[in-house]
Motif scaffolding. Structure first.
Motif, PDB file in Angstrom:
ATOM      1  N   ASP A  10      96.148  70.175 150.509  1.00  0.00           N
ATOM      2  CA  ASP A  10      94.931  70.931 150.797  1.00  0.00           C
ATOM      3  C   ASP A  10      93.691  70.201 150.269  1.00  0.00           C
ATOM      4  OD1 ASP A  10      96.482  72.894 151.997  1.00  0.00           O
ATOM      5  OD2 ASP A  10      96.571  74.135 150.198  1.00  0.00           O
ATOM      6  N   VAL A  11      93.833  69.591 149.101  1.00  0.00           N
ATOM      7  CA  VAL A  11      92.742  68.777 148.559  1.00  0.00           C
ATOM      8  C   VAL A  11      92.429  67.635 149.522  1.00  0.00           C
ATOM      9  CG1 VAL A  11      92.070  67.198 146.692  1.00  0.00           C
ATOM     10  CG2 VAL A  11      93.219  69.361 146.152  1.00  0.00           C
ATOM     11  N   GLN A  12      93.471  67.021 150.049  1.00  0.00           N
ATOM     12  CA  GLN A  12      93.296  65.913 150.992  1.00  0.00           C
ATOM     13  C   GLN A  12      92.544  66.374 152.240  1.00  0.00           C
ATOM     14  OE1 GLN A  12      96.942  63.941 152.017  1.00  0.00           O
ATOM     15  NE2 GLN A  12      95.915  62.442 153.317  1.00  0.00           N
ATOM     16  N   ILE A  13      92.876  67.554 152.746  1.00  0.00           N
ATOM     17  CA  ILE A  13      92.193  68.086 153.930  1.00  0.00           C
ATOM     18  C   ILE A  13      90.718  68.332 153.623  1.00  0.00           C
ATOM     19  CG2 ILE A  13      92.040  70.077 155.472  1.00  0.00           C
ATOM     20  CD1 ILE A  13      95.163  70.248 155.236  1.00  0.00           C
ATOM     21  N   LEU A  14      90.429  68.918 152.472  1.00  0.00           N
ATOM     22  CA  LEU A  14      89.026  69.139 152.098  1.00  0.00           C
ATOM     23  C   LEU A  14      88.285  67.817 151.959  1.00  0.00           C
ATOM     24  CD1 LEU A  14      89.213  72.014 149.457  1.00  0.00           C
ATOM     25  CD2 LEU A  14      88.384  72.147 151.814  1.00  0.00           C
ATOM     26  N   ILE A  63      83.013  73.100 147.111  1.00  0.00           N
ATOM     27  CA  ILE A  63      84.272  72.450 147.477  1.00  0.00           C
ATOM     28  C   ILE A  63      84.976  71.899 146.236  1.00  0.00           C
ATOM     29  CG2 ILE A  63      85.296  70.518 148.753  1.00  0.00           C
ATOM     30  CD1 ILE A  63      82.926  71.065 150.811  1.00  0.00           C
ATOM     31  N   CYS A  64      84.207  71.278 145.360  1.00  0.00           N
ATOM     32  CA  CYS A  64      84.798  70.749 144.122  1.00  0.00           C
ATOM     33  C   CYS A  64      85.322  71.885 143.241  1.00  0.00           C
ATOM     34  CB  CYS A  64      83.776  69.906 143.371  1.00  0.00           C
ATOM     35  SG  CYS A  64      83.351  68.376 144.234  1.00  0.00           S
ATOM     36  N   THR A  65      84.603  72.987 143.185  1.00  0.00           N
ATOM     37  CA  THR A  65      85.031  74.149 142.398  1.00  0.00           C
ATOM     38  C   THR A  65      86.315  74.735 142.969  1.00  0.00           C
ATOM     39  OG1 THR A  65      82.753  74.656 141.740  1.00  0.00           O
ATOM     40  CG2 THR A  65      84.350  76.465 141.617  1.00  0.00           C
ATOM     41  N   LEU A  66      86.380  74.867 144.284  1.00  0.00           N
ATOM     42  CA  LEU A  66      87.571  75.440 144.920  1.00  0.00           C
ATOM     43  C   LEU A  66      88.828  74.642 144.589  1.00  0.00           C
ATOM     44  CD1 LEU A  66      86.177  76.376 148.440  1.00  0.00           C
ATOM     45  CD2 LEU A  66      86.925  77.964 146.638  1.00  0.00           C
ATOM     46  N   GLN A  67      88.688  73.332 144.444  1.00  0.00           N
ATOM     47  CA  GLN A  67      89.848  72.489 144.164  1.00  0.00           C
ATOM     48  C   GLN A  67      90.443  72.769 142.791  1.00  0.00           C
ATOM     49  OE1 GLN A  67      89.112  68.364 145.094  1.00  0.00           O
ATOM     50  NE2 GLN A  67      88.281  68.877 147.094  1.00  0.00           N
ATOM     51  N   PHE A  74      92.515  77.408 148.960  1.00  0.00           N
ATOM     52  CA  PHE A  74      92.312  76.751 150.253  1.00  0.00           C
ATOM     53  C   PHE A  74      92.372  77.746 151.407  1.00  0.00           C
ATOM     54  CE2 PHE A  74      93.843  74.536 154.063  1.00  0.00           C
ATOM     55  CZ  PHE A  74      92.832  73.600 154.223  1.00  0.00           C
ATOM     56  N   LEU A  75      93.434  78.536 151.456  1.00  0.00           N
ATOM     57  CA  LEU A  75      93.578  79.487 152.564  1.00  0.00           C
ATOM     58  C   LEU A  75      92.473  80.546 152.539  1.00  0.00           C
ATOM     59  CD1 LEU A  75      97.433  79.972 152.932  1.00  0.00           C
ATOM     60  CD2 LEU A  75      95.857  78.765 154.447  1.00  0.00           C
ATOM     61  N   ASP A  96      94.553  66.278 159.759  1.00  0.00           N
ATOM     62  CA  ASP A  96      95.573  65.343 159.249  1.00  0.00           C
ATOM     63  C   ASP A  96      95.183  63.876 159.400  1.00  0.00           C
ATOM     64  OD1 ASP A  96      95.859  65.002 161.917  1.00  0.00           O
ATOM     65  OD2 ASP A  96      97.995  65.361 161.985  1.00  0.00           O
ATOM     66  N   SER A  97      93.921  63.544 159.164  1.00  0.00           N
ATOM     67  CA  SER A  97      93.560  62.121 159.251  1.00  0.00           C
ATOM     68  C   SER A  97      93.172  61.543 157.892  1.00  0.00           C
ATOM     69  CB  SER A  97      92.473  61.912 160.291  1.00  0.00           C
ATOM     70  OG  SER A  97      91.288  62.535 159.896  1.00  0.00           O
ATOM     71  N   ILE A  98      92.523  60.404 157.902  1.00  0.00           N
ATOM     72  CA  ILE A  98      92.256  59.596 156.712  1.00  0.00           C
ATOM     73  C   ILE A  98      91.262  60.252 155.744  1.00  0.00           C
ATOM     74  CG2 ILE A  98      91.374  57.342 155.988  1.00  0.00           C
ATOM     75  CD1 ILE A  98      92.126  56.401 158.835  1.00  0.00           C
ATOM     76  N   LEU A  99      91.471  60.047 154.461  1.00  0.00           N
ATOM     77  CA  LEU A  99      90.563  60.569 153.430  1.00  0.00           C
ATOM     78  C   LEU A  99      89.199  59.905 153.471  1.00  0.00           C
ATOM     79  CD1 LEU A  99      92.742  60.656 150.205  1.00  0.00           C
ATOM     80  CD2 LEU A  99      91.543  62.555 151.229  1.00  0.00           C
ATOM     81  N   GLU A 100      88.174  60.695 153.353  1.00  0.00           N
ATOM     82  CA  GLU A 100      86.806  60.169 153.249  1.00  0.00           C
ATOM     83  C   GLU A 100      86.030  61.027 152.293  1.00  0.00           C
ATOM     84  OE1 GLU A 100      84.945  60.237 157.039  1.00  0.00           O
ATOM     85  OE2 GLU A 100      86.577  59.178 157.997  1.00  0.00           O
ATOM     86  N   GLY A 101      85.391  60.431 151.299  1.00  0.00           N
ATOM     87  CA  GLY A 101      84.561  61.192 150.371  1.00  0.00           C
ATOM     88  C   GLY A 101      85.395  62.118 149.523  1.00  0.00           C
ATOM     89  N   GLY A 102      84.740  63.125 148.981  1.00  0.00           N
ATOM     90  CA  GLY A 102      85.463  64.134 148.243  1.00  0.00           C
ATOM     91  C   GLY A 102      85.095  64.224 146.790  1.00  0.00           C
ATOM     92  N   CYS A 103      85.916  64.935 146.053  1.00  0.00           N
ATOM     93  CA  CYS A 103      85.669  65.236 144.641  1.00  0.00           C
ATOM     94  C   CYS A 103      86.671  64.479 143.771  1.00  0.00           C
ATOM     95  CB  CYS A 103      85.884  66.728 144.375  1.00  0.00           C
ATOM     96  SG  CYS A 103      84.851  67.777 145.359  1.00  0.00           S
ATOM     97  N   PHE A 104      86.253  64.245 142.567  1.00  0.00           N
ATOM     98  CA  PHE A 104      87.154  63.670 141.573  1.00  0.00           C
ATOM     99  C   PHE A 104      87.411  64.749 140.551  1.00  0.00           C
ATOM    100  CE2 PHE A 104      84.784  60.154 143.358  1.00  0.00           C
ATOM    101  CZ  PHE A 104      85.812  59.331 143.750  1.00  0.00           C
ATOM    102  N   LEU A 105      88.677  65.130 140.398  1.00  0.00           N
ATOM    103  CA  LEU A 105      89.029  66.218 139.479  1.00  0.00           C
ATOM    104  C   LEU A 105      89.246  65.686 138.086  1.00  0.00           C
ATOM    105  CD1 LEU A 105      91.498  68.192 141.719  1.00  0.00           C
ATOM    106  CD2 LEU A 105      89.094  68.604 141.376  1.00  0.00           C
TER     107      LEU A 105
END
Length: 105
Positions: A10-14, A63-67, A74-75, A96-105
Protein backbone atom coordinates in the motif's frame (compact mmCIF):
# COMPACT_ATOMS: atom_id res chain seq x y z
CA UNK A 1 0.46 -5.66 19.37
CA UNK A 2 -1.23 -3.30 16.91
CA UNK A 3 0.79 -2.42 13.83
CA UNK A 4 1.45 1.27 13.31
CA UNK A 5 2.71 1.00 9.76
CA UNK A 6 0.91 0.53 6.51
CA UNK A 7 1.34 -2.61 4.42
CA UNK A 8 4.42 -2.17 2.19
CA UNK A 9 2.40 -2.79 -0.98
CA UNK A 10 0.00 0.00 0.00
CA UNK A 11 2.92 2.33 0.73
CA UNK A 12 4.28 1.49 -2.72
CA UNK A 13 0.94 2.38 -4.34
CA UNK A 14 0.83 5.72 -2.53
CA UNK A 15 4.42 6.49 -3.43
CA UNK A 16 3.88 5.53 -7.06
CA UNK A 17 0.94 7.93 -7.28
CA UNK A 18 2.43 10.60 -5.02
CA UNK A 19 2.66 13.23 -7.77
CA UNK A 20 -0.97 12.90 -8.88
CA UNK A 21 -2.22 12.74 -5.30
CA UNK A 22 -0.36 15.86 -4.20
CA UNK A 23 -1.30 17.73 -7.38
CA UNK A 24 -5.04 17.09 -7.20
CA UNK A 25 -5.99 16.35 -3.59
CA UNK A 26 -7.24 18.97 -1.15
CA UNK A 27 -6.88 17.17 2.19
CA UNK A 28 -9.80 19.09 3.69
CA UNK A 29 -12.06 17.00 1.44
CA UNK A 30 -11.08 13.74 3.17
CA UNK A 31 -10.38 14.70 6.79
CA UNK A 32 -13.91 14.08 8.06
CA UNK A 33 -14.06 10.58 6.61
CA UNK A 34 -10.61 9.67 7.94
CA UNK A 35 -11.42 11.04 11.40
CA UNK A 36 -14.77 9.22 11.43
CA UNK A 37 -13.01 5.94 10.60
CA UNK A 38 -10.53 6.48 13.43
CA UNK A 39 -7.54 6.83 11.11
CA UNK A 40 -6.78 10.49 11.83
CA UNK A 41 -7.28 12.44 15.04
CA UNK A 42 -8.32 16.07 15.29
CA UNK A 43 -4.71 16.75 16.33
CA UNK A 44 -3.45 15.10 13.13
CA UNK A 45 -5.72 17.35 11.06
CA UNK A 46 -4.53 20.45 12.91
CA UNK A 47 -0.86 19.49 12.50
CA UNK A 48 -1.26 18.78 8.78
CA UNK A 49 -3.08 22.09 8.23
CA UNK A 50 -0.35 23.99 10.09
CA UNK A 51 2.57 22.14 8.50
CA UNK A 52 2.40 23.54 4.99
CA UNK A 53 1.06 26.77 3.49
CA UNK A 54 0.01 25.13 0.21
CA UNK A 55 -2.64 22.55 -0.66
CA UNK A 56 0.06 20.42 -2.28
CA UNK A 57 2.21 20.55 0.85
CA UNK A 58 -0.74 19.56 3.04
CA UNK A 59 -1.57 16.67 0.68
CA UNK A 60 2.04 15.50 0.92
CA UNK A 61 1.95 15.65 4.71
CA UNK A 62 -1.37 13.77 4.80
CA UNK A 63 0.03 10.95 2.66
CA UNK A 64 3.14 10.68 4.83
CA UNK A 65 0.99 10.69 7.98
CA UNK A 66 -1.30 7.97 6.63
CA UNK A 67 1.70 5.69 6.08
CA UNK A 68 2.26 5.71 9.85
CA UNK A 69 -1.40 5.06 10.75
CA UNK A 70 -1.55 1.30 10.44
CA UNK A 71 -2.80 -1.29 8.00
CA UNK A 72 -6.37 0.03 7.77
CA UNK A 73 -5.33 3.55 6.73
CA UNK A 74 -4.90 2.80 3.02
CA UNK A 75 -8.38 1.40 2.43
CA UNK A 76 -9.96 4.15 4.52
CA UNK A 77 -8.11 6.75 2.42
CA UNK A 78 -9.17 5.11 -0.86
CA UNK A 79 -12.80 5.05 0.31
CA UNK A 80 -12.56 8.71 1.34
CA UNK A 81 -11.37 9.65 -2.16
CA UNK A 82 -14.18 7.97 -4.07
CA UNK A 83 -16.94 10.62 -3.82
CA UNK A 84 -14.84 13.69 -4.65
CA UNK A 85 -11.82 12.29 -6.47
CA UNK A 86 -12.97 9.27 -8.52
CA UNK A 87 -9.90 9.54 -10.76
CA UNK A 88 -7.58 9.23 -7.72
CA UNK A 89 -9.75 6.42 -6.35
CA UNK A 90 -9.28 4.59 -9.67
CA UNK A 91 -5.51 5.20 -9.66
CA UNK A 92 -5.10 3.71 -6.20
CA UNK A 93 -7.55 0.88 -6.81
CA UNK A 94 -5.79 -0.45 -9.91
CA UNK A 95 -2.22 0.56 -9.25
CA UNK A 96 0.87 -1.53 -10.00
CA UNK A 97 3.66 0.39 -11.72
CA UNK A 98 7.06 1.85 -10.83
CA UNK A 99 7.74 3.86 -7.65
CA UNK A 100 8.10 7.60 -8.03
CA UNK A 101 8.53 10.12 -5.23
CA UNK A 102 6.99 9.49 -1.88
CA UNK A 103 7.75 9.63 1.81
CA UNK A 104 10.63 8.39 3.88
CA UNK A 105 9.43 6.77 7.09
Amino acid sequence: VRSTTMDPKDVQILNKNFHDLTKDLDPSDVYDSLIQEGILSLEDRERIENTAPTKRGRASELICTLQRKGPKAFLAFVRALKPTYPHLYDLLSQSDSILEGGCFL
